[in-house]
Design a protein around this motif. Structure first.
Motif, PDB file in Angstrom:
ATOM      1  N   ASN A 323      -8.074  -5.902 -11.184  1.00 17.51           N
ATOM      2  CA  ASN A 323      -9.358  -5.333 -11.595  1.00 17.51           C
ATOM      3  C   ASN A 323      -9.354  -3.815 -11.641  1.00 17.51           C
ATOM      4  O   ASN A 323     -10.053  -3.204 -12.457  1.00 17.51           O
ATOM      5  CB  ASN A 323     -10.467  -5.811 -10.664  1.00 17.51           C
ATOM      6  N   LEU A 324      -8.597  -3.187 -10.764  1.00 18.91           N
ATOM      7  CA  LEU A 324      -8.589  -1.727 -10.711  1.00 18.91           C
ATOM      8  C   LEU A 324      -7.693  -1.101 -11.775  1.00 18.91           C
ATOM      9  O   LEU A 324      -7.759   0.113 -11.986  1.00 18.91           O
ATOM     10  CB  LEU A 324      -8.134  -1.244  -9.328  1.00 18.91           C
ATOM     11  N   LYS A 325      -6.901  -1.932 -12.442  1.00 12.77           N
ATOM     12  CA  LYS A 325      -5.966  -1.390 -13.443  1.00 12.77           C
ATOM     13  C   LYS A 325      -5.208  -0.214 -12.842  1.00 12.77           C
ATOM     14  O   LYS A 325      -5.225   0.904 -13.365  1.00 12.77           O
ATOM     15  CB  LYS A 325      -6.724  -0.933 -14.699  1.00 12.77           C
ATOM     16  N   MET A 326      -4.579  -0.453 -11.710  1.00  9.49           N
ATOM     17  CA  MET A 326      -4.113   0.654 -10.885  1.00  9.49           C
ATOM     18  C   MET A 326      -2.886   1.366 -11.432  1.00  9.49           C
ATOM     19  O   MET A 326      -2.367   2.284 -10.827  1.00  9.49           O
ATOM     20  CB  MET A 326      -3.813   0.173  -9.476  1.00  9.49           C
ATOM     21  N   TYR A 327      -2.402   0.962 -12.564  1.00  6.58           N
ATOM     22  CA  TYR A 327      -1.291   1.684 -13.168  1.00  6.58           C
ATOM     23  C   TYR A 327      -1.860   2.778 -14.078  1.00  6.58           C
ATOM     24  O   TYR A 327      -2.845   2.588 -14.772  1.00  6.58           O
ATOM     25  CB  TYR A 327      -0.389   0.734 -13.961  1.00  6.58           C
ATOM     26  N   SER A 328      -1.261   3.914 -14.056  1.00  3.57           N
ATOM     27  CA  SER A 328      -1.770   5.058 -14.824  1.00  3.57           C
ATOM     28  C   SER A 328      -1.601   4.850 -16.317  1.00  3.57           C
ATOM     29  O   SER A 328      -2.302   5.455 -17.120  1.00  3.57           O
ATOM     30  CB  SER A 328      -1.053   6.346 -14.396  1.00  3.57           C
ATOM     31  N   SER A 329      -0.656   4.019 -16.716  1.00  6.09           N
ATOM     32  CA  SER A 329      -0.508   3.632 -18.111  1.00  6.09           C
ATOM     33  C   SER A 329      -0.060   2.192 -18.126  1.00  6.09           C
ATOM     34  O   SER A 329       0.208   1.605 -17.075  1.00  6.09           O
ATOM     35  CB  SER A 329       0.529   4.521 -18.820  1.00  6.09           C
ATOM     36  N   ASN A 330       0.022   1.588 -19.297  1.00  2.00           N
ATOM     37  CA  ASN A 330       0.422   0.192 -19.376  1.00  2.00           C
ATOM     38  C   ASN A 330       1.863  -0.025 -18.956  1.00  2.00           C
ATOM     39  O   ASN A 330       2.294  -1.149 -18.760  1.00  2.00           O
ATOM     40  CB  ASN A 330       0.220  -0.333 -20.808  1.00  2.00           C
ATOM     41  N   GLN A 332       3.212   1.525 -16.230  1.00  2.00           N
ATOM     42  CA  GLN A 332       3.371   1.845 -14.810  1.00  2.00           C
ATOM     43  C   GLN A 332       2.467   0.969 -13.954  1.00  2.00           C
ATOM     44  O   GLN A 332       1.427   0.508 -14.412  1.00  2.00           O
ATOM     45  CB  GLN A 332       3.055   3.316 -14.536  1.00  2.00           C
ATOM     46  N   HIS A 333       2.879   0.788 -12.728  1.00  2.00           N
ATOM     47  CA  HIS A 333       2.148  -0.096 -11.823  1.00  2.00           C
ATOM     48  C   HIS A 333       2.397   0.385 -10.391  1.00  2.00           C
ATOM     49  O   HIS A 333       3.532   0.341  -9.912  1.00  2.00           O
ATOM     50  CB  HIS A 333       2.672  -1.528 -12.013  1.00  2.00           C
ATOM     51  N   ILE A 334       1.365   0.871  -9.728  1.00  2.00           N
ATOM     52  CA  ILE A 334       1.521   1.458  -8.391  1.00  2.00           C
ATOM     53  C   ILE A 334       0.792   0.606  -7.355  1.00  2.00           C
ATOM     54  O   ILE A 334      -0.373   0.260  -7.529  1.00  2.00           O
ATOM     55  CB  ILE A 334       0.972   2.903  -8.351  1.00  2.00           C
ATOM     56  N   HIS A 335       1.492   0.289  -6.274  1.00  2.00           N
ATOM     57  CA  HIS A 335       0.900  -0.518  -5.206  1.00  2.00           C
ATOM     58  C   HIS A 335       0.444   0.399  -4.069  1.00  2.00           C
ATOM     59  O   HIS A 335       1.257   0.858  -3.269  1.00  2.00           O
ATOM     60  CB  HIS A 335       1.924  -1.530  -4.689  1.00  2.00           C
ATOM     61  N   ASN A 336      -0.859   0.630  -3.994  1.00  2.00           N
ATOM     62  CA  ASN A 336      -1.383   1.496  -2.926  1.00  2.00           C
ATOM     63  C   ASN A 336      -2.829   1.136  -2.576  1.00  2.00           C
ATOM     64  O   ASN A 336      -3.626   2.012  -2.272  1.00  2.00           O
ATOM     65  CB  ASN A 336      -1.292   2.968  -3.340  1.00  2.00           C
ATOM     66  N   HIS A 337      -3.145  -0.170  -2.595  1.00  6.62           N
ATOM     67  CA  HIS A 337      -4.525  -0.567  -2.338  1.00  6.62           C
ATOM     68  C   HIS A 337      -4.684  -1.558  -1.179  1.00  6.62           C
ATOM     69  O   HIS A 337      -5.738  -2.174  -1.041  1.00  6.62           O
ATOM     70  CB  HIS A 337      -5.147  -1.152  -3.611  1.00  6.62           C
ATOM     71  N   LEU A 338      -3.680  -1.690  -0.358  1.00  4.50           N
ATOM     72  CA  LEU A 338      -3.772  -2.645   0.740  1.00  4.50           C
ATOM     73  C   LEU A 338      -4.863  -2.257   1.735  1.00  4.50           C
ATOM     74  O   LEU A 338      -5.524  -3.122   2.310  1.00  4.50           O
ATOM     75  CB  LEU A 338      -2.421  -2.761   1.449  1.00  4.50           C
ATOM     76  N   GLU A 339      -5.071  -0.960   1.935  1.00  4.28           N
ATOM     77  CA  GLU A 339      -6.094  -0.531   2.887  1.00  4.28           C
ATOM     78  C   GLU A 339      -7.489  -0.941   2.411  1.00  4.28           C
ATOM     79  O   GLU A 339      -8.318  -1.394   3.196  1.00  4.28           O
ATOM     80  CB  GLU A 339      -6.021   0.977   3.098  1.00  4.28           C
ATOM     81  N   ARG A 340      -7.751  -0.776   1.130  1.00 10.30           N
ATOM     82  CA  ARG A 340      -9.051  -1.190   0.595  1.00 10.30           C
ATOM     83  C   ARG A 340      -9.214  -2.706   0.703  1.00 10.30           C
ATOM     84  O   ARG A 340     -10.282  -3.198   1.082  1.00 10.30           O
ATOM     85  CB  ARG A 340      -9.181  -0.763  -0.865  1.00 10.30           C
ATOM     86  N   VAL A 341      -8.171  -3.436   0.378  1.00  6.03           N
ATOM     87  CA  VAL A 341      -8.231  -4.903   0.432  1.00  6.03           C
ATOM     88  C   VAL A 341      -8.518  -5.377   1.842  1.00  6.03           C
ATOM     89  O   VAL A 341      -9.371  -6.242   2.069  1.00  6.03           O
ATOM     90  CB  VAL A 341      -6.911  -5.501  -0.092  1.00  6.03           C
ATOM     91  N   HIS A 342      -7.805  -4.809   2.798  1.00 13.06           N
ATOM     92  CA  HIS A 342      -7.999  -5.227   4.181  1.00 13.06           C
ATOM     93  C   HIS A 342      -9.428  -4.945   4.641  1.00 13.06           C
ATOM     94  O   HIS A 342     -10.063  -5.781   5.287  1.00 13.06           O
ATOM     95  CB  HIS A 342      -7.010  -4.510   5.094  1.00 13.06           C
ATOM     96  N   SER A 343      -9.934  -3.773   4.312  1.00  8.15           N
ATOM     97  CA  SER A 343     -11.299  -3.410   4.693  1.00  8.15           C
ATOM     98  C   SER A 343     -12.322  -4.373   4.090  1.00  8.15           C
ATOM     99  O   SER A 343     -13.240  -4.837   4.782  1.00  8.15           O
ATOM    100  CB  SER A 343     -11.593  -1.979   4.265  1.00  8.15           C
ATOM    101  N   GLU A 344     -12.181  -4.685   2.815  1.00  6.31           N
ATOM    102  CA  GLU A 344     -13.117  -5.590   2.156  1.00  6.31           C
ATOM    103  C   GLU A 344     -13.033  -6.997   2.721  1.00  6.31           C
ATOM    104  O   GLU A 344     -14.060  -7.663   2.891  1.00  6.31           O
ATOM    105  CB  GLU A 344     -12.853  -5.599   0.652  1.00  6.31           C
ATOM    106  N   PHE A 345     -11.830  -7.448   3.018  1.00  5.40           N
ATOM    107  CA  PHE A 345     -11.681  -8.802   3.545  1.00  5.40           C
ATOM    108  C   PHE A 345     -12.302  -8.926   4.933  1.00  5.40           C
ATOM    109  O   PHE A 345     -12.979  -9.912   5.235  1.00  5.40           O
ATOM    110  CB  PHE A 345     -10.197  -9.187   3.609  1.00  5.40           C
TER     111      PHE A 345
END
Length: 349
Positions: A323-330, A332-345
């Motif tokens: 949902n966040l489309k976290m890659y800066s372009s189609n 690229q793909h960057i994994h840096n959202h575990l902290e947000r996921v953990h907080s929401e869960f």
């Protein structure tokens, strides 16, 4: 940099079909009857279990729970010099290896490579995203025609992850090996099982307190924790990980009453903790007994317990990644959202 330590119990791997302590013998028998010739050596273990059934004439005993079985066998081996525990180690390895799912190669023709870089099955993708977050990986498509994908660690991340696991399996390691094999990497990334993790930026510390089926240095989760000196260094490193942690997250571990050693491990590690900010526990708990055990054990203002499914945790990570489309372009793909996921869960109902 925030330091996060994940403690993984059997409930972390169980959604993949791996056996847990309470159903291990039943799954082993299913495996045996699927191929009685290949697993004929299981007969010796089953005969041993039948022999042990005499215990139930005098005491309450659950001989379908390998923790109780191994505790009895290890005590007997310790006093009488037998080797039934070693036979059980091979038995454990065979069963775990069979039930650990392989990684299905992604279809080279798929367009949404951001998902299938971890393999084609849903479980490969869910656990793959989690491992990629532990390493803070950044993926890049170098050549769409030849499907060449490159990855490297994102050293600009402000969170450092490490893992302490009570499991024997290779679920995490298999994911990393698949990525190293499938992608174009100048230097493979690995989980470090010793102090070398601090020396190499390509590694994430993984401390396996009960040993690993690959090394066959298995320590049954029983009363005799000092019997395997090979794992002493692993326990020391795990203690250091926990001592330096800002956040401790326990996934899929129910804190069994018999695991008093783990309680002392946590207490001794956090005794010298300088900046612990939170302890979060996520475990299935339909009866409320698991929460009660943790509540009775942990007395910390920033402790939280979540009655939750590990699959839901991993699915939330996967969903937010998309949902966040976290890659800066189609490409690229960057994994840096575990902290947000953990907080929401943790905050979800």
């Amino acid at each position: 940099m925030e330091k996060v330590v994940y403690i993984l119990g059997a409930g972390f791997s169980a959604p993949l079909g791996l056996p847990v302590m309470s159903n291990f013998i039943l799954k082993a028998k299913d495996l045996y009857f699927q191929d009685t010739e290949r697993y004929s050596h299981f007969n010796e273990i089953f005969d041993l279990l039948n022999k042990m059934s005499v215990i139930k004439n005098f005491f309450k005993a659950d001989l379908y729970n390998i923790e109780e079985i191994l505790s009895i066998l290890e005590m007997n081996d310790y006093l009488e010099g037998q080797n039934n525990t070693e036979k059980f180690k091979q038995f454990l390895r065979d069963v775990i290896e069979h039930y650990t799912p392989g990684i299905v190669d992604y279809n080279e023709k798929v367009s949404n490579w951001h998902d299938f870089v971890f393999g084609q099955s849903e479980s490969n993708i869910l656990y793959g995203h989690f491992v990629a977050e532990l390493f803070n990986l950044k993926f890049e498509m170098l050549n769409r025609n030849d499907r060449i994908i490159k990855f490297k660690r994102n050293h600009e991340a402000n969170t450092e992850y490490s893992v302490v696991t009570l499991n024997y399996d290779l679920v995490l390691e298999n994911t990393i090996r698949y990525l190293n094999r499938k992608c174009d990497v100048s230097r493979p990334i690995t989980f470090a099982g010793n102090a070398a993790a601090e020396a190499f930026q390509s590694e994430v510390q993984l401390s396996k307190l009960h040993g690993c089926i690959e090394k066959m240095n298995l320590v049954p989760p029983t009363w005799n924790k000092t019997s395997n000196q090979d794992l002493l260094e692993t326990w020391k490193i795990a203690q250091k990980q926990l001592r330096e942690a800002n956040h401790v997250r326990i996934l899929g571990y129910s804190l069994p009453i018999s695991d008093s050693y783990m309680k002392y491990m946590l207490k001794s590690s956090l005794l010298e903790s300088k900046h612990l900010k939170s302890i979060d526990v996520i475990s299935l708990d339909p009866s409320g007994e698991v929460k009660q055990r943790f509540d009775d054990f942990i007395d910390f203002n920033y402790y939280r317990f979540k009655n939750g499914n590990i699959v839901d945790y991993l699915k939330l990570l996967n969903d937010i990644t998309k949902n966040l489309k976290m890659y800066s372009s189609n490409d690229q793909h960057i994994h840096n959202h575990l902290e947000r996921v953990h907080s929401e869960f943790m905050s979800s109902l």
